[in-house]
Design a protein around this motif. Structure first.
Motif, mmCIF file in Angstrom:
data_model
loop_
_atom_site.group_PDB
_atom_site.id
_atom_site.type_symbol
_atom_site.label_atom_id
_atom_site.label_comp_id
_atom_site.label_asym_id
_atom_site.label_seq_id
_atom_site.Cartn_x
_atom_site.Cartn_y
_atom_site.Cartn_z
ATOM 1 N N ALA A 143 1.022 -1.232 0.008
ATOM 2 C CA ALA A 143 -0.165 -0.042 0.108
ATOM 3 C C ALA A 143 0.952 1.193 0.071
ATOM 4 C CB ALA A 143 -0.751 0.118 1.217
ATOM 5 N N LEU A 144 0.867 1.803 -1.175
ATOM 6 C CA LEU A 144 1.713 3.120 -1.248
ATOM 7 C C LEU A 144 1.227 4.031 -2.116
ATOM 8 C CD1 LEU A 144 4.635 4.224 -0.640
ATOM 9 C CD2 LEU A 144 5.379 2.959 -2.806
ATOM 10 N N ARG A 145 1.224 5.360 -1.938
ATOM 11 C CA ARG A 145 0.434 6.379 -3.097
ATOM 12 C C ARG A 145 1.568 6.542 -4.175
ATOM 13 N NH1 ARG A 145 -0.207 11.943 -0.199
ATOM 14 N NH2 ARG A 145 2.274 11.777 0.012
ATOM 15 N N GLU A 146 0.749 6.608 -5.203
ATOM 16 C CA GLU A 146 1.626 6.559 -6.420
ATOM 17 C C GLU A 146 2.775 7.636 -6.607
ATOM 18 O OE1 GLU A 146 2.023 4.467 -9.230
ATOM 19 O OE2 GLU A 146 0.817 3.293 -7.619
ATOM 20 N N GLN A 147 2.288 8.919 -5.955
ATOM 21 C CA GLN A 147 3.167 9.925 -5.922
ATOM 22 C C GLN A 147 4.441 9.687 -5.330
ATOM 23 O OE1 GLN A 147 0.035 10.339 -4.853
ATOM 24 N NE2 GLN A 147 -0.301 12.052 -3.355
ATOM 25 N N ASP A 148 4.153 8.867 -4.087
ATOM 26 C CA ASP A 148 5.514 8.404 -3.389
ATOM 27 C C ASP A 148 6.234 7.373 -3.972
ATOM 28 O OD1 ASP A 148 4.663 10.113 -1.190
ATOM 29 O OD2 ASP A 148 3.470 8.595 -0.178
ATOM 30 N N ARG A 149 5.766 6.594 -4.856
ATOM 31 C CA ARG A 149 6.516 5.490 -5.686
ATOM 32 C C ARG A 149 7.181 6.329 -6.509
ATOM 33 N NH1 ARG A 149 5.300 0.036 -6.268
ATOM 34 N NH2 ARG A 149 3.072 0.355 -5.680
ATOM 35 N N ASP A 150 6.517 7.323 -7.257
ATOM 36 C CA ASP A 150 7.066 7.934 -8.295
ATOM 37 C C ASP A 150 8.441 8.854 -7.755
ATOM 38 O OD1 ASP A 150 5.383 7.312 -10.216
ATOM 39 O OD2 ASP A 150 4.133 9.180 -10.152
ATOM 40 N N ALA A 151 8.419 9.221 -6.411
ATOM 41 C CA ALA A 151 9.323 10.110 -5.901
ATOM 42 C C ALA A 151 10.499 9.086 -5.566
ATOM 43 C CB ALA A 151 8.911 10.806 -4.594
ATOM 44 N N LEU A 152 10.244 7.768 -4.960
ATOM 45 C CA LEU A 152 11.234 6.911 -4.888
ATOM 46 C C LEU A 152 11.904 6.225 -6.171
ATOM 47 C CD1 LEU A 152 9.514 4.359 -2.187
ATOM 48 C CD2 LEU A 152 11.655 6.040 -1.781
ATOM 49 N N ILE A 153 11.072 6.305 -7.129
ATOM 50 C CA ILE A 153 11.669 5.987 -8.773
ATOM 51 C C ILE A 153 12.813 7.065 -9.111
ATOM 52 C CG2 ILE A 153 11.341 5.670 -11.036
ATOM 53 C CD1 ILE A 153 8.669 4.167 -10.207
ATOM 54 N N ARG A 154 12.248 8.457 -8.776
ATOM 55 C CA ARG A 154 13.067 9.439 -9.330
ATOM 56 C C ARG A 154 14.452 9.424 -8.339
ATOM 57 N NH1 ARG A 154 8.203 12.394 -9.761
ATOM 58 N NH2 ARG A 154 8.703 13.060 -7.384
ATOM 59 N N ALA A 155 14.297 9.185 -7.039
ATOM 60 C CA ALA A 155 15.444 9.105 -6.014
ATOM 61 C C ALA A 155 16.463 7.964 -6.471
ATOM 62 C CB ALA A 155 14.874 8.906 -4.622
ATOM 63 N N SER A 156 15.852 6.907 -6.854
ATOM 64 C CA SER A 156 16.558 5.712 -7.356
ATOM 65 C C SER A 156 17.469 6.130 -8.490
ATOM 66 C CB SER A 156 15.843 4.654 -7.731
ATOM 67 O OG SER A 156 15.113 4.032 -6.654
ATOM 68 N N LEU A 157 16.856 6.717 -9.481
ATOM 69 C CA LEU A 157 17.839 7.283 -10.724
ATOM 70 C C LEU A 157 18.633 8.348 -10.230
ATOM 71 C CD1 LEU A 157 14.947 7.391 -13.251
ATOM 72 C CD2 LEU A 157 16.554 5.380 -13.011
ATOM 73 N N GLN A 158 18.266 9.218 -9.493
ATOM 74 C CA GLN A 158 19.521 10.210 -8.985
ATOM 75 C C GLN A 158 20.459 9.482 -8.378
ATOM 76 O OE1 GLN A 158 17.566 13.423 -6.679
ATOM 77 N NE2 GLN A 158 15.768 13.464 -8.074
ATOM 78 N N LEU A 159 20.098 8.692 -7.569
ATOM 79 C CA LEU A 159 21.277 8.101 -6.891
ATOM 80 C C LEU A 159 22.399 7.377 -7.614
ATOM 81 C CD1 LEU A 159 19.499 6.973 -3.682
ATOM 82 C CD2 LEU A 159 21.192 8.476 -3.625
ATOM 83 N N GLN A 160 21.930 6.734 -8.487
ATOM 84 C CA GLN A 160 22.356 5.799 -9.604
ATOM 85 C C GLN A 160 23.270 6.786 -10.491
ATOM 86 O OE1 GLN A 160 20.758 4.416 -13.253
ATOM 87 N NE2 GLN A 160 21.546 2.551 -13.090
ATOM 88 N N ALA A 161 22.692 8.115 -10.907
ATOM 89 C CA ALA A 161 23.794 8.866 -11.475
ATOM 90 C C ALA A 161 24.857 9.274 -10.655
ATOM 91 C CB ALA A 161 22.764 10.173 -12.110
#
Length: 202
Positions: free
Chosen positions: A165-183
């Protein structure tokens, strides 16, 4: 290998190795994972606030990319203002961290996170979690299901929390954070490689 492939098929989201702070609270008897409306009403105000600030920052960054080079000073002022807000929100969110429930992730992404626990956790149990990434202005409140994440011949200290159970905007924030961390990790790796290679001899 079959178990790893099965886990990858169950979680289509990209994950990055990263240590973040997370609180985990197993649900009590009779508690259930909430539906979307109940979850929205249950999320503490600071988590909603930082989510909204992050959304605004993302929109601002998109608008600023369209400005010419003469707007550099304006960009710097807006970034500093955003940083001040992030610091205040990080301080507020620190009060939502319970040291007795604190763990640290090994990896995270849009589908869940892995972590280490010295206390055994029941396979398939549901937990309420609070995930903190203050340096990226991300704080997420939600629910997940615990799965063992280890080779069969080792102690069950490594677990995965699969989001349930997770809000979609929070999932999107985690996806963006993952990509930033990878960069950031790729940039740091390239810089280390360049330093190791050193200047080429003439």
């Amino acid at each position: 290998m079959a178990q790893q492939e099965q886990r990858m098929m169950a979680d289509p989201y990209f994950s990055i190795d990263y240590q973040a702070q997370v609180n985990l609270c197993p649900l009590a008897d009779g508690e259930t994972v909430p539906d979307a409306d109940t979850l929205e009403a249950e999320i503490p105000a600071p988590f909603k606030l930082i989510s909204e600030v992050t959304r605004i920052d993302t929109n601002n960054a998109r608008l600023l990319r369209n400005l010419d080079e003469h707007a550099a000073d304006l960009v710097e002022i807006i970034n500093l203002q955003s940083r001040k807000i992030d610091l205040v929100l990080s301080y507020v969110l620190a009060g939502k961290d319970n040291p007795e429930q604190r763990h640290h992730t090994l990896s995270l992404g849009g589908g869940g996170f892995t972590f280490v626990s010295q206390q055994p956790l029941a396979e398939g149990c549901s937990v309420r979690f609070k995930l903190f990434l203050p340096e990226l202005s991300v704080a997420v409140y939600g629910y997940g299901q615990i799965q063992a994440d280890r080779p069969a011949d080792t102690e069950p200290t490594h677990y995965r929390c699969q989001f349930s159970a997770l809000r979609e905007q929070d999932r999107d924030a985690l996806i963006r954070a993952s990509l930033q961390l990878q960069a950031k990790q790729l940039k740091a790796r390239a810089e280390r490689r360049a330093q190791q290679d050193g200047p080429t001899a003439s």
